[in-house]
Scaffold this motif. Sequence first.
Motif, mmCIF file in Angstrom:
data_model
loop_
_atom_site.group_PDB
_atom_site.id
_atom_site.type_symbol
_atom_site.label_atom_id
_atom_site.label_comp_id
_atom_site.label_asym_id
_atom_site.label_seq_id
_atom_site.Cartn_x
_atom_site.Cartn_y
_atom_site.Cartn_z
ATOM 1 N N HIS A 177 0.808 -1.220 0.000
ATOM 2 C CA HIS A 177 0.000 0.000 0.000
ATOM 3 C C HIS A 177 0.839 1.267 0.000
ATOM 4 O O HIS A 177 0.431 2.280 -0.550
ATOM 5 C CB HIS A 177 -1.009 -0.029 1.141
ATOM 6 N N ILE A 235 1.365 1.999 -3.527
ATOM 7 C CA ILE A 235 0.145 2.499 -4.171
ATOM 8 C C ILE A 235 -0.089 3.964 -3.793
ATOM 9 O O ILE A 235 -0.374 4.803 -4.639
ATOM 10 C CB ILE A 235 -1.066 1.619 -3.781
ATOM 11 N N LEU A 262 -12.053 3.253 -8.886
ATOM 12 C CA LEU A 262 -11.827 2.757 -7.520
ATOM 13 C C LEU A 262 -11.455 3.946 -6.655
ATOM 14 O O LEU A 262 -10.408 4.565 -6.852
ATOM 15 C CB LEU A 262 -10.677 1.733 -7.503
ATOM 16 N N ARG A 321 -10.497 4.594 -2.993
ATOM 17 C CA ARG A 321 -10.140 3.878 -1.753
ATOM 18 C C ARG A 321 -10.485 4.771 -0.560
ATOM 19 O O ARG A 321 -9.656 5.574 -0.120
ATOM 20 C CB ARG A 321 -8.646 3.552 -1.746
ATOM 21 N N GLU A 381 -10.618 4.321 2.535
ATOM 22 C CA GLU A 381 -9.885 4.170 3.804
ATOM 23 C C GLU A 381 -8.739 5.178 3.944
ATOM 24 O O GLU A 381 -8.338 5.526 5.052
ATOM 25 C CB GLU A 381 -9.345 2.739 3.976
ATOM 26 N N ASP A 427 -11.640 -0.415 3.342
ATOM 27 C CA ASP A 427 -10.859 -1.641 3.172
ATOM 28 C C ASP A 427 -9.710 -1.585 4.176
ATOM 29 O O ASP A 427 -8.561 -1.375 3.819
ATOM 30 C CB ASP A 427 -10.327 -1.709 1.730
ATOM 31 N N MET A 472 -15.917 -6.639 -4.994
ATOM 32 C CA MET A 472 -14.561 -6.806 -5.506
ATOM 33 C C MET A 472 -14.262 -8.286 -5.557
ATOM 34 O O MET A 472 -14.569 -9.027 -4.617
ATOM 35 C CB MET A 472 -13.551 -6.113 -4.597
ATOM 36 N N GLY A 529 -9.947 -7.206 -8.190
ATOM 37 C CA GLY A 529 -8.833 -6.591 -7.459
ATOM 38 C C GLY A 529 -7.645 -7.518 -7.631
ATOM 39 O O GLY A 529 -7.394 -8.395 -6.814
ATOM 40 N N SER A 530 -6.927 -7.309 -8.739
ATOM 41 C CA SER A 530 -5.894 -8.296 -9.078
ATOM 42 C C SER A 530 -4.737 -8.308 -8.075
ATOM 43 O O SER A 530 -4.060 -9.320 -7.936
ATOM 44 C CB SER A 530 -5.352 -8.045 -10.488
ATOM 45 N N ASN A 531 -4.539 -7.223 -7.343
ATOM 46 C CA ASN A 531 -3.432 -7.231 -6.367
ATOM 47 C C ASN A 531 -3.664 -8.316 -5.330
ATOM 48 O O ASN A 531 -2.796 -9.139 -5.048
ATOM 49 C CB ASN A 531 -3.324 -5.890 -5.633
ATOM 50 N N ASP A 532 -4.852 -8.282 -4.743
ATOM 51 C CA ASP A 532 -5.145 -9.300 -3.736
ATOM 52 C C ASP A 532 -5.432 -10.655 -4.372
ATOM 53 O O ASP A 532 -4.977 -11.680 -3.885
ATOM 54 C CB ASP A 532 -6.322 -8.856 -2.852
ATOM 55 N N CYS A 589 -9.280 -3.383 -11.398
ATOM 56 C CA CYS A 589 -8.727 -2.148 -10.825
ATOM 57 C C CYS A 589 -7.435 -2.377 -10.055
ATOM 58 O O CYS A 589 -7.024 -1.520 -9.287
ATOM 59 C CB CYS A 589 -9.765 -1.470 -9.931
ATOM 60 N N GLY A 590 -6.783 -3.519 -10.257
ATOM 61 C CA GLY A 590 -5.485 -3.749 -9.598
ATOM 62 C C GLY A 590 -4.379 -3.039 -10.362
ATOM 63 O O GLY A 590 -4.602 -2.475 -11.447
HETATM 64 C C1 PEP Z 1 -6.605 -5.001 -5.266
HETATM 65 O O1 PEP Z 1 -6.482 -5.787 -4.326
HETATM 66 O O2 PEP Z 1 -6.313 -5.291 -6.446
HETATM 67 C C2 PEP Z 1 -7.117 -3.640 -5.028
HETATM 68 C C3 PEP Z 1 -7.381 -2.837 -6.029
HETATM 69 O O3 PEP Z 1 -7.269 -3.248 -3.740
HETATM 70 P P1 PEP Z 1 -6.076 -2.765 -2.784
HETATM 71 O O4 PEP Z 1 -4.840 -2.682 -3.613
HETATM 72 O O5 PEP Z 1 -6.486 -1.471 -2.193
HETATM 73 O O6 PEP Z 1 -6.014 -3.869 -1.772
#
Ligand code: PEP
Length: 752
Positions: A365, A368, A470, A472, A474, A511, A605, A628-631, A678-679
């Motif tokens: 994060h 990001i 997206l 965020r 939080e 989140d 998501m 959410g491709s990151n997670d 949205c990743g």
């Molecule tokens: C993700 O997980 O791809 C995402 C967009 O959410 P975050 O990066 O905020 O966890």
Amino acid sequence: MPPAAGGPRILLRRLREIMAEQASAQTRLDKLVMLIAANMVAEVCSIYLRRAGNALELFATEGLNPSAVHNTRMRAGEGLVGLVADTAGPINLSNAPEHPRFAYRPETGEDPYRSFLGVPIVRGGQVYGVLTVQNRAARQYDEEEVEALQTVAMVLAEVVAHGALFDIAELDEPELRPDRPRAFRGEGFSEGVAVGQVVLHEPRVRVDRLIADDPQTELKRLDEALSSLRASVDEMLESSELDLTGESREVIEAYRLFAQDQGWQQRLRDAIHTGLTAEAAVERVQDELRLRVARAGDLYLRERLHDLEDLARRLQRHLDGGEGGGAFPRDAVVIARALGPAELLDYGRNGVVALVLEDAATTSHVSIVARAMRIPLVGNIEGITDTARAGDAIAVDGETGEIHLRPPPEILDAFEMRRTLVAQRVAQIAKVRDLPAVTRDGVHIRLMMNAGLMIDMPHLVESGADGVGLFRTELQFMIGQTMPRLADQTAFYRRVIDAADNKPIVFRTLDLGGDKILPYGRWEREENPALGWRAIRIALDRPALLRYQVRALLAASAGRTLRILLPMVSDVAEFNAARALVDRELERARLMAQPQPRQTLVGAMLEVPALMFMLPQILRSADFVSIGSNDLLQFVFAVDRTNPRVAKRYDALNPASLTLIRQIVQSAAEAGGELSLCGEMAGRPLEAMALIGLGLRTLSMQPANIGPVKMMVRSLDTREVSQFVEKLSGRTDHSLRTRLAAFAAERGIVIR
Ligand code: PEP
Ligand code: MG
């Protein structure tokens, strides 16, 4: 046993006088070894300093053969001198030649000497050399003598570290100069080029005055600083604002115990008795501790070292008479081992121009947030926090991962050039800003941007994004000191919506959890935070949190379409439960005759792999789904996205991820649902090309990536790319990156 003549304090005073002399470094060192030998009634005193390749070279000696000076070099680990450097601790032997590590060097003429005491010349955990004394008689040096020699070595270390010994040409070895330019290569996690000056996140306090004029004054200063330190720790513990409970309270309690530790305080006093100032004593005791931790591998101490370092830093500040550091420079480049997103947000407000971290990963994060704030970030640079000094000049390239510490003028010129090129590219991208994101075969791709703070919103116009895919929410919670009240939340969302000027915004509900921790409230430490109490799980356990947020969003969206996105949904029932809370808020607004959105859409998501298998079902409950491709990839590949050791173990362009995304796209299409991604991968032109080939038509990314991705889109034919991506399925490469890049090059698709 012969007593040390004059005692350490007189020795230190003389040492200070010698160091202040105008003579050359060599003359001063020669005088120094004579002085130490005389003071300690030793027949030999020698100084070995580290040369390139870790060899230890005899720089000065009293008692050994003078012709050995600058000729005798011990290889890394060689002899007793090498052993002292290796173990970074004193070696005290009554019969050195009998020791298995003794290495005989005939040119030194050390045959007659039996007893040996060697101490490391160490500063900040780094060994700069070794200081030794030797005697003919077989004798063990007593504790006071060891202490005295260590104190002298510390003063010497400070002198070496400040480069004061490198004033004569024959001793000048660029590799050894502590102030020499250094280049590092890490990984670029947030693009941009910056030149500025180093600000250490956890600064090492520089001790300028090492030798005390009057030990009684120093003892008094230490006692006063210790009691104000204890008082401030007590205050921290009592502070109701922090609301400490459970583990966090235990941590602070342990911290308080350290602050009261009698052993620590006694060691500090002992160090002052040897002639040091209070500041130097703190530094000396801390150095010993660092070495003990490094050597003994004491797990308990290792874990506590962080606390102790922190305490020592605070104590230094109390000695300094103030709590605050200096003014924050306008061109600050912050260097830290690791940084949380909230800390970065704090720095951002102070106008940081770049960030360099020992740890970090592209989807963590902090990366990001850095990209969102357009702060260049380079991570994975081991040891930078020990090498950089506050105020050093530094040049950072967030794209290539290059760092130059104390750069020479040519490098600065090169960075100027890079800055110009980057600006040209920005200008080139700006040209496509107002052109549609339509492929060569006429397919419109929706390019949305990711955001989270008010400062992101102007990027909507600048980047030419179709909306915010997206938001965020939080992040806004993380920058405050307290939980925002309902009225504040409403006002904030209203400002965001107004700033979007009728473009759509997808508000993701809080989140939190994982690496996104609020600076207030109660957070239990979890073994596996990524798999822990986070996002929708918190929302369902603490429904008031979600309901308040939804209430604020409803009020802020009066008369418009509100899009809400629920993070980390694992199954349909969970989504339905959260949606029911949204519906209750809608009902409440209706009953209270409050203004409402024209339409409220609720999406999920797709980040938890289990939900992939329920896509048709979730699309019956959800109005849209965003991948959410990151997670999702972190869970699919079982790779912690915040752990730089493993974060690169998989590539998002692995055949498995492409197959997976294809299945999601097909399944969503069959169910007739709206799908986006949205990743972070959406923002990289090559990845975005593959995603379009797989059938995705809506991508949400950092605003800075909209231009490059749009250039790629406008040079692409979707039929060709989907045919190519189709052919790639079934391959077993670790990554399809090279094949995709070759395809792009062949078809003239712009991927840079
Ligand atoms: C993700 O997980 O791809 C995402 C967009 O959410 P975050 O990066 O905020 O966890
Ligand atoms: Mg996520």
